[in-house]
Design an enzyme around this catalytic site. Structure first.
Site, PDB file in Angstrom:
ATOM      1  N   SER A  99      -2.183 -26.806  16.983  1.00 28.38           N
ATOM      2  CA  SER A  99      -0.952 -26.051  16.765  1.00 28.38           C
ATOM      3  C   SER A  99      -0.301 -26.968  15.569  1.00 28.38           C
ATOM      4  CB  SER A  99      -0.043 -25.992  18.115  1.00 28.38           C
ATOM      5  OG  SER A  99       0.878 -25.240  18.033  1.00 28.38           O
ATOM      6  N   GLU A 219      -3.745 -13.597  14.224  1.00 30.62           N
ATOM      7  CA  GLU A 219      -4.262 -12.369  14.505  1.00 30.62           C
ATOM      8  C   GLU A 219      -5.456 -11.936  13.474  1.00 30.62           C
ATOM      9  OE1 GLU A 219      -0.847  -9.574  14.394  1.00 30.62           O
ATOM     10  OE2 GLU A 219      -0.060 -10.320  16.373  1.00 30.62           O
ATOM     11  N   HIS A 243      -3.135 -19.936  23.576  1.00 27.74           N
ATOM     12  CA  HIS A 243      -2.859 -20.981  22.427  1.00 27.74           C
ATOM     13  C   HIS A 243      -3.452 -22.306  23.045  1.00 27.74           C
ATOM     14  CE1 HIS A 243      -1.187 -22.685  19.101  1.00 27.74           C
ATOM     15  NE2 HIS A 243      -0.146 -23.292  19.807  1.00 27.74           N
TER      16      HIS A 243
END
Length: 270
Positions: A99, A219, A243
């Site tokens: 992340s 996406e 995630h």
């Protein structure tokens, strides 16, 4: 496995690192926006089957420098990473960032990849100027941090992370108070103001990308854009994970690493 901990002077700050000693080449894990190093211990223990594994507390989190007066922007965090690698005296290190940590790794590699063997980018936010916002809400982070500062247990944390194990919830509840709120706000805002896509085009070292199939962060159109920007990036998806991939599908995370890195975590766990 019990890690060893230490503090390193980096970029004018104190950076805390946990080391999970392993037999192989060095791997440096850079966690996400509200993940102190210790919360990645269950992942680092398995990584240490193959790699000599280091996990860093990003500034404003865990036991690293924190508080007012520090720069919590992406460039400062990237410089921390570069100077940490130099201070640890490791060469040909694999940098695995999750992340926010993946964005830090990208920016650091663009500036100086001389000691890096490769990057493993785990579900990095692809928000930025003129792009759709990051799907998580800032309030989700801040509400849980404020409760942790007051004092919370695993049961209270379950409202924020309902699928996690009791041990994972307890560890997050114990350590989340170390996440300095202004650092979190700055990083979250940076998700929307820093352009990592221009950095992706400049990466010259080997790069692997792991995408959460249910995360909503990357996406299909984003994956296609990344492939167009840098066709050399290797990509795989963990279909059943959100995630926080290792928390949702621990084995799937390591099977994805096997695909991306040619390791054999899946076979060693069998």
């Amino acid at each position: 496995m019990r890690p060893t901990g230490g503090n390193v002077s980096t970029n004018g700050t104190r950076t805390h690192v946990l080391r999970y000693r392993g037999p192989g080449a060095p791997l440096l894990l850079v966690p996400g926006i509200t993940s102190p190093a210790i919360t990645w211990g269950f992942v680092a223990e398995r990584l240490a089957q193959v790699f000599d594994t280091f996990v860093v507390d990003v500034r404003g989190r865990g036991l690293s420098s924190s508080g007012p007066g520090l720069d919590y922007g992406l460039d400062a965090m990237a410089d921390d990473l570069s100077t940490l690698i130099a201070a640890l005296k490791v060469e040909n290190v694999t940098v695995l960032g999750h992340s926010m940590g993946a964005r830090i790794a990208i920016r650091a590699a663009v500036r100086d990849a001389s000691s890096m063997a490769r990057l493993v980018l785990v579900d990095p936010p692809v928000s930025g100027p003129g792009r759709r916002p990051y799907p998580a809400k800032l309030s989700w982070y801040l509400d849980s941090i404020r409760l942790a500062v007051e004092g919370m247990d695993a049961d209270a944390m379950r409202a924020f992370c309902p699928t996690w194990s009791e041990e994972q919830l307890g560890l997050r509840a114990e350590w989340l108070h170390t996440c300095f709120e202004p650092a979190i706000v700055a990083a979250f805002e940076g998700f929307h103001t820093d352009d990592i896509h221009k950095d992706l085009r400049q990466l010259a070292l080997p790069v692997a990308l792991m995408i959460a199939g249910r995360g909503g962060v990357i996406e299909a159109a984003d994956e296609a854009e990344i492939a167009a920007l840098n066709p050399a990036i290797r990509t795989t998806r963990v279909s059943d994970a959100g995630h926080m991939i290792p928390w949702d599908d621990f084995d799937g995370f390591f099977q994805a690493l096997d695909v991306l890195l040619g390791t054999s975590f899946g076979r060693s766990a069998a």
